[in-house]
Write a protein that holds these residues in place. Structure first.
Motif, PDB file in Angstrom:
ATOM      1  N   ARG A   1     -10.751   2.396  -7.382  1.00 31.87           N
ATOM      2  CA  ARG A   1     -11.433   1.717  -6.285  1.00 31.87           C
ATOM      3  C   ARG A   1     -10.577   1.828  -5.035  1.00 31.87           C
ATOM      4  N   LEU A   2     -11.200   1.609  -3.876  1.00 28.02           N
ATOM      5  CA  LEU A   2     -10.455   1.579  -2.622  1.00 28.02           C
ATOM      6  C   LEU A   2      -9.817   0.204  -2.458  1.00 28.02           C
ATOM      7  N   ASN A   3      -8.599   0.172  -1.907  1.00 27.23           N
ATOM      8  CA  ASN A   3      -7.839  -1.077  -1.920  1.00 27.23           C
ATOM      9  C   ASN A   3      -7.406  -1.594  -0.556  1.00 27.23           C
ATOM     10  N   ASP A   4      -6.911  -0.731   0.341  1.00 26.99           N
ATOM     11  CA  ASP A   4      -6.379  -1.204   1.619  1.00 26.99           C
ATOM     12  C   ASP A   4      -6.504  -0.074   2.636  1.00 26.99           C
ATOM     13  N   ALA A   5      -6.430  -0.414   3.925  1.00 32.03           N
ATOM     14  CA  ALA A   5      -6.631   0.605   4.952  1.00 32.03           C
ATOM     15  C   ALA A   5      -6.194   0.084   6.312  1.00 32.03           C
TER      16      ALA A   5
ATOM     17  N   SER B   1       0.694  10.628  -3.413  1.00 36.52           N
ATOM     18  CA  SER B   1      -0.356  10.557  -4.434  1.00 36.52           C
ATOM     19  C   SER B   1       0.281  10.190  -5.772  1.00 36.52           C
ATOM     20  N   GLY B   2      -0.573   9.994  -6.786  1.00 34.91           N
ATOM     21  CA  GLY B   2      -0.078   9.642  -8.112  1.00 34.91           C
ATOM     22  C   GLY B   2       0.541   8.260  -8.164  1.00 34.91           C
ATOM     23  N   ILE B   3      -0.122   7.293  -7.530  1.00 32.70           N
ATOM     24  CA  ILE B   3       0.379   5.919  -7.438  1.00 32.70           C
ATOM     25  C   ILE B   3      -0.599   4.994  -8.151  1.00 32.70           C
ATOM     26  N   SER B   4      -0.069   4.023  -8.907  1.00 30.36           N
ATOM     27  CA  SER B   4      -0.935   3.105  -9.645  1.00 30.36           C
ATOM     28  C   SER B   4      -1.652   2.130  -8.702  1.00 30.36           C
ATOM     29  N   ILE B   5      -0.892   1.463  -7.840  1.00 29.31           N
ATOM     30  CA  ILE B   5      -1.474   0.515  -6.878  1.00 29.31           C
ATOM     31  C   ILE B   5      -0.980   0.900  -5.490  1.00 29.31           C
ATOM     32  N   THR B   6      -1.863   1.470  -4.669  1.00 25.96           N
ATOM     33  CA  THR B   6      -1.517   1.768  -3.277  1.00 25.96           C
ATOM     34  C   THR B   6      -1.788   0.532  -2.418  1.00 25.96           C
ATOM     35  N   ASN B   7      -0.976   0.340  -1.401  1.00 26.62           N
ATOM     36  CA  ASN B   7      -1.246  -0.665  -0.372  1.00 26.62           C
ATOM     37  C   ASN B   7      -0.892  -0.081   0.985  1.00 26.62           C
ATOM     38  N   GLY B   8      -1.441  -0.714   2.048  1.00 26.91           N
ATOM     39  CA  GLY B   8      -1.394  -0.080   3.339  1.00 26.91           C
ATOM     40  C   GLY B   8      -2.506   0.958   3.363  1.00 26.91           C
ATOM     41  N   PRO B   9      -2.353   1.995   4.175  1.00 27.20           N
ATOM     42  CA  PRO B   9      -1.233   2.205   5.077  1.00 27.20           C
ATOM     43  C   PRO B   9      -1.203   1.216   6.256  1.00 27.20           C
ATOM     44  N   ALA B  10      -0.121   1.293   7.018  1.00 29.56           N
ATOM     45  CA  ALA B  10       0.001   0.545   8.260  1.00 29.56           C
ATOM     46  C   ALA B  10       0.564   1.482   9.308  1.00 29.56           C
TER      47      ALA B  10
ATOM     48  N   SER C   1       2.071   2.075  13.334  1.00 35.99           N
ATOM     49  CA  SER C   1       2.703   1.438  14.490  1.00 35.99           C
ATOM     50  C   SER C   1       1.760   1.462  15.689  1.00 35.99           C
ATOM     51  N   GLY C   2       2.043   0.598  16.661  1.00 35.13           N
ATOM     52  CA  GLY C   2       1.166   0.501  17.827  1.00 35.13           C
ATOM     53  C   GLY C   2       1.044   1.791  18.608  1.00 35.13           C
ATOM     54  N   SER C   3       2.119   2.548  18.697  1.00 37.32           N
ATOM     55  CA  SER C   3       2.089   3.807  19.435  1.00 37.32           C
ATOM     56  C   SER C   3       1.525   4.945  18.596  1.00 37.32           C
ATOM     57  N   GLY C   4       1.402   4.712  17.297  1.00 38.80           N
ATOM     58  CA  GLY C   4       0.873   5.737  16.415  1.00 38.80           C
ATOM     59  C   GLY C   4       1.890   6.778  15.990  1.00 38.80           C
ATOM     60  N   ASP C   5       3.190   6.496  16.163  1.00 39.01           N
ATOM     61  CA  ASP C   5       4.200   7.498  15.815  1.00 39.01           C
ATOM     62  C   ASP C   5       4.710   7.378  14.383  1.00 39.01           C
ATOM     63  N   ARG C   6       4.386   6.254  13.713  1.00 35.61           N
ATOM     64  CA  ARG C   6       4.846   6.047  12.340  1.00 35.61           C
ATOM     65  C   ARG C   6       3.724   5.463  11.498  1.00 35.61           C
ATOM     66  N   ILE C   7       3.732   5.837  10.198  1.00 31.85           N
ATOM     67  CA  ILE C   7       2.780   5.283   9.253  1.00 31.85           C
ATOM     68  C   ILE C   7       3.529   4.892   7.982  1.00 31.85           C
ATOM     69  N   TYR C   8       3.153   3.757   7.404  1.00 39.27           N
ATOM     70  CA  TYR C   8       3.839   3.203   6.238  1.00 39.27           C
ATOM     71  C   TYR C   8       2.891   3.169   5.042  1.00 39.27           C
ATOM     72  N   PHE C   9       3.379   3.639   3.904  1.00 40.84           N
ATOM     73  CA  PHE C   9       2.625   3.665   2.654  1.00 40.84           C
ATOM     74  C   PHE C   9       3.358   2.805   1.622  1.00 40.84           C
ATOM     75  N   THR C  10       2.632   1.931   0.930  1.00 41.94           N
ATOM     76  CA  THR C  10       3.250   1.069  -0.070  1.00 41.94           C
ATOM     77  C   THR C  10       2.875   1.497  -1.476  1.00 41.94           C
ATOM     78  N   ASP C  11       3.901   1.669  -2.317  1.00 41.73           N
ATOM     79  CA  ASP C  11       3.756   1.884  -3.756  1.00 41.73           C
ATOM     80  C   ASP C  11       4.121   0.557  -4.402  1.00 41.73           C
TER      81      ASP C  11
ATOM     82  N   PRO D   1       0.908  -4.202   4.077  1.00 44.94           N
ATOM     83  CA  PRO D   1       1.816  -4.201   5.217  1.00 44.94           C
ATOM     84  C   PRO D   1       1.071  -4.156   6.552  1.00 44.94           C
ATOM     85  N   ILE D   2       1.724  -4.642   7.600  1.00 46.95           N
ATOM     86  CA  ILE D   2       1.264  -4.447   8.983  1.00 46.95           C
ATOM     87  C   ILE D   2       2.494  -4.184   9.851  1.00 46.95           C
ATOM     88  N   VAL D   3       2.263  -3.733  11.087  1.00 45.01           N
ATOM     89  CA  VAL D   3       3.341  -3.493  12.040  1.00 45.01           C
ATOM     90  C   VAL D   3       3.116  -4.386  13.254  1.00 45.01           C
TER      91      VAL D   3
END
Length: 294
Positions: A102-106, A144-153, A155-165, A202-204
């Motif tokens: 299922r889809l979890n976070d975005a 990929s290949g993650i049991s529970i994904t969270n995020g992504p998140a 940054s305000g400028s769009g220069d970084r993205i965070y992925f949670t395992d 997560p959030i930024v």
């Protein structure tokens, strides 16, 4: 540093799996979901009014989109939701996703793209992937290949993205631009600071610090851009899922919680479990960019 914040219970819906807190700057309200009860909620802090809409399946998130709509992630793919008519319409499936996922976070980014993750609904298999929805198409992007994904998140400028395992208790970071995403690299191992907890949504914030909910952790935590713990807030619930920064100045934190894994004997220790919580943040957030649907 633990922040001694006054935590408020602003709504008591009795979430089973509350998730996806998000501030809608145009409407000046909070969107959030109860995944396991298939509900999309909103709360208006100015009036206290709130209501839920029943989704056609497990709903992980909702993001403001162009045309006054929301884009939502459900078990079987992407849907639009029209708040004016309380109507869900299926947009598309996620190609190649296993039936048990299922889809979890975005989140959305400054270019109107949506970064989203999937997970094994039974939380057993490492079948989760990260994707980007861009100009009406979905493609795999990120770890990929993650049991529970969270995020992504993002940054305000769009220069970084965070992925949670979540199961691995790690947050990854990658460079981001209008042309795409770079290779993910380690950002923080939350078990160093919270050994019994699991990083959730997560959030930024505007200072490019990352906040994360801590499932089994009774806290939200704030990490600096170089991955150091700089602050945390203790909350009267155990299973903290996601935080949003909103209000007129983006300094009011709204936090979703869960009761799915809470045993009856533990409930008295966590009186606010299953509720929407709030506190005053020492730092502001920023407006969520609107999703471009096509």
């Amino acid at each position: 540093m633990e922040i001694n914040a006054e935590v408020r219970e602003v709504l008591k819906p009795g979430f089973k799996l509350g998730e996806g807190a998000l501030w809608d700057a145009d409407r000046q309200l909070v969107w959030f979901v109860d995944i396991k009860r298939h509900l999309l909620w909103h709360f208006d802090p100015a009036t206290g009014s709130n209501a839920s809409a029943e989704a056609p399946g497990q709903i992980g998130w909702a993001l403001p989109a162009e045309g006054g709509l929301l884009l939502c992630g459900l078990k079987d793919g992407l849907y639009t939701f029209d708040p004016a008519h309380q109507k869900f319409e299926r947009l598309m499936a996620v190609p190649g996703e296993p039936a048990g996922n299922r889809l979890n976070d975005a989140c959305s980014d400054p270019w109107g793209r949506v970064w989203l993750g999937s997970m094994d609904d039974a939380e057993e298999h490492a079948s989760g992937n990260f994707y980007v929805f861009d100009k009406g198409e979905i493609r795999q992007a990120g770890p990929s290949g993650i049991s529970i994904t969270n995020g992504p998140a993002v940054s305000g400028s769009g220069d970084r993205i965070y992925f949670t395992d979540t199961v691995a208790k790690k947050i990854l970071v990658a460079d981001l631009s209008a042309s795409g995403v770079g290779e993910a690299r380690p950002f923080v191992d939350t078990s160093v600071d919270f050994p019994d907890a699991y990083p959730d949504g997560p959030i930024v914030d505007v200072e490019d610090h990352v906040w994360t909910g801590l499932y089994f952790g009774s806290h939200v935590a704030r990490y600096s851009p170089d991955g150091k713990l700089v602050a945390s807030v203790k909350l009267p619930a155990r299973d903290i899922t996601k935080m949003a920064l909103g209000g007129a100045d983006f300094r009011t934190a709204y936090v979703t919680t869960a009761t799915k894994n809470l045993e009856p004997a533990d409930a008295p220790k966590f009186p606010a479990a299953g509720n929407l919580l709030s506190f005053d943040s020492p730092v502001a957030g920023f407006a969520t960019p609107k999703v471009k649907l096509g």
